[in-house]
Design a protein around this motif. Structure first.
Motif, short mmCIF file in Angstrom:
data_model
loop_
_atom_site.label_atom_id
_atom_site.label_comp_id
_atom_site.label_asym_id
_atom_site.label_seq_id
_atom_site.Cartn_x
_atom_site.Cartn_y
_atom_site.Cartn_z
N GLY A 36 13.93 31.39 -14.25
CA GLY A 36 13.35 32.15 -15.37
C GLY A 36 11.95 31.68 -15.43
O GLY A 36 11.51 32.27 -16.43
N MET A 37 11.40 30.71 -14.90
CA MET A 37 10.08 30.11 -15.28
C MET A 37 9.06 31.36 -14.65
O MET A 37 7.81 31.08 -15.12
N VAL A 38 9.36 32.08 -13.53
CA VAL A 38 8.13 32.47 -12.96
C VAL A 38 8.89 34.19 -12.88
O VAL A 38 9.92 34.27 -12.66
N ARG A 39 8.12 35.01 -13.32
CA ARG A 39 8.59 36.61 -13.00
C ARG A 39 8.41 36.96 -11.73
O ARG A 39 7.77 36.40 -10.76
N HIS A 40 9.50 37.84 -11.36
CA HIS A 40 9.71 38.41 -9.84
C HIS A 40 9.71 39.84 -10.16
O HIS A 40 10.04 40.45 -11.13
N ARG A 41 9.79 40.65 -9.21
CA ARG A 41 9.77 41.84 -8.97
C ARG A 41 11.16 42.17 -8.47
O ARG A 41 11.88 41.35 -8.22
N ASP A 42 11.71 43.20 -9.10
CA ASP A 42 13.09 43.59 -8.92
C ASP A 42 13.38 43.84 -7.57
O ASP A 42 12.49 44.02 -6.57
N GLY A 43 14.65 43.69 -7.00
CA GLY A 43 15.06 43.77 -5.50
C GLY A 43 14.97 42.59 -4.88
O GLY A 43 14.85 41.41 -5.35
N ILE A 44 15.12 42.80 -3.52
CA ILE A 44 15.16 41.52 -2.63
C ILE A 44 14.04 40.86 -2.46
O ILE A 44 13.10 41.59 -2.19
N PRO A 45 13.93 39.50 -2.42
CA PRO A 45 12.60 38.71 -2.44
C PRO A 45 12.18 38.88 -0.72
O PRO A 45 13.20 38.87 0.14
N ALA A 46 10.75 38.86 -0.61
CA ALA A 46 10.37 38.89 0.66
C ALA A 46 10.39 37.39 1.19
O ALA A 46 10.25 37.30 2.34
N LEU A 47 10.35 36.62 0.56
CA LEU A 47 10.27 35.20 0.93
C LEU A 47 11.11 34.43 0.11
O LEU A 47 10.97 34.38 -1.06
N VAL A 48 11.99 33.43 0.66
CA VAL A 48 12.81 32.66 0.01
C VAL A 48 12.43 30.87 0.39
O VAL A 48 12.66 30.80 1.67
N GLU A 49 12.17 30.15 -0.42
CA GLU A 49 12.10 28.82 -0.07
C GLU A 49 13.26 27.96 -0.28
O GLU A 49 13.60 28.02 -1.47
N VAL A 50 13.47 27.15 0.83
CA VAL A 50 14.57 26.34 0.68
C VAL A 50 14.23 24.88 1.25
O VAL A 50 13.54 24.83 2.06
N GLY A 51 14.90 23.97 0.48
CA GLY A 51 14.68 22.48 0.80
C GLY A 51 16.04 22.10 1.32
O GLY A 51 17.12 22.39 0.97
N SER A 52 16.06 21.15 2.63
CA SER A 52 17.06 20.86 3.27
C SER A 52 17.00 19.41 3.59
O SER A 52 15.98 19.07 4.17
N PRO A 53 18.17 18.48 3.49
CA PRO A 53 17.83 17.12 3.78
C PRO A 53 18.14 16.80 5.37
O PRO A 53 17.75 15.77 5.82
N PHE A 54 18.28 17.94 6.30
CA PHE A 54 18.63 17.69 7.48
C PHE A 54 17.62 18.74 8.18
O PHE A 54 17.43 19.76 7.99
N GLY A 55 17.55 18.01 9.69
CA GLY A 55 16.66 19.13 10.58
C GLY A 55 15.34 19.04 10.29
O GLY A 55 14.66 18.39 9.27
#
Length: 322
Positions: free
Chosen positions: A97-116
């Motif tokens: 909730g720190m950043v506003r977003h448009r309603d609906g499905i996001p065009a970009l999702v950023e994920v961090g992973s410990p593998f690969g």
């Protein structure tokens, strides 16, 4: 007796069990989760063909229909990235909730992973067809990840640091102040944030804000109020009381020594005629009680923050002389 895999269960009972599981996970699950519940690959493939399961990302399925919310899309992205993954950067900031977003499905999702290695996934369902999941290699330590509302997120400090790397100074300030307003960023987070900022590209945008942190930032009710506190903190003058009640009326800031109240009118809650009339009546009432009230709209303050603060200082000086 039923087998562990549920092969001898009646179809209706199997679907009911599947529904109960999916309903606690925003109706999104990874193939490995379903196999871990005892469902066979044949059963899963059958549900896909019949439309009971809807493929949204590689090996990730939604129950009965395509994903319909940002939260479901975020969970799908976390699942496709693999075990131990979490939302990072802007995606985590939006989820907190720190950043506003448009309603609906996001065009970009950023994920961090410990593998690969770093990798990308494209959505395969109609709802996610324009969504890209970017997975970055991250070595999370204890306390770096939090779980809230069924989602795994980088903690607010890490989310803010990642966000600062590619955001404008204005957007970083907004996110920082929202984190303070929501009490996601407090005094105990300062040292950790400074430590984690070492050699990070967003350090130059975030460090000046950290230097201005004061406890009063955790009492603000809007980013506009927080902005005033940041500008005021640069003056090295005593802090006002924040969101305090005077004669039954709440004011944004109060300098008790000078009987001076400061009101900042954000566009979201003070732009309609009814609210403006309420604000005028409150100001007249406070002035009748011997207080001086200074008021500025968002447009007025944002046009010259330092000028408004200097006006407050000048008013204090005149009160002292008077």
């Amino acid at each position: 007796m039923e087998s562990a895999s549920g092969e001898t269960e009646k179809p209706r009972i199997r679907l009911r069990r599947l529904y109960r599981f999916m309903s606690t996970r925003r109706f999104v699950a990874h193939r490995n989760e379903l196999i871990g519940l005892g469902y066979s690959g044949q059963q899963i493939d059958g549900w896909i063909r019949s439309g009971r399961l809807f493929k949204v990302l590689r090996s990730v399925y939604s129950f009965g229909r395509d994903v319909e919310t940002r939260e479901a899309a975020w969970r799908a992205a976390i699942l496709v990235a693999g075990e131990g993954s979490a939302l990072i950067g802007r995606s985590a900031c939006e989820a907190w909730g720190m950043v506003r977003h448009r309603d609906g499905i996001p065009a970009l999702v950023e994920v961090g992973s410990p593998f690969g290695q770093a990798r990308r996934f494209s959505g395969v369902s109609p709802a996610l067809r324009r969504t890209e999941v970017r997975v970055y290699r991250r070595h999370f330590k204890a306390g770096d990840i939090r779980r809230t509302k069924g989602l795994t997120l980088a903690c607010p400090v890490l989310a803010l640091i990642d966000f600062a790397a590619n955001a404008t100074g204005r957007d970083v300030r907004f996110a920082f102040l929202e984190a303070c307003r929501l009490r996601l960023f407090q005094k105990r987070d300062l040292e950790y944030c400074h430590l984690m900022l070492a050699c990070k590209s967003g350090a130059s945008r975030l460090r000046p804000l950290l230097a201005l942190w004061v406890p009063e930032l955790n009492r603000i009710k809007s980013v506009l109020e927080g902005w005033f506190i940041l500008v005021w903190a640069r003056c090295k003058r005593p802090m006002p009381e924040v969101n305090v009640k005077l004669f039954g009326k709440e004011v944004d800031f109060y300098f008790r020594e000078f009987k001076l109240a400061v009101e900042l009118d954000g566009d979201a809650f003070h732009s309609d005629p009814v609210q403006k009339q309420i604000d005028r009546e409150k100001q007249r009432y406070l002035e009748s009680r011997g207080l001086t009230v200074l008021r500025a709209t968002f447009k007025e303050f944002s046009a010259d923050p330092e000028g408004f603060v200097n006006h407050v200082i000048a008013m204090q000086s005149s009160q002292r002389l008077g």
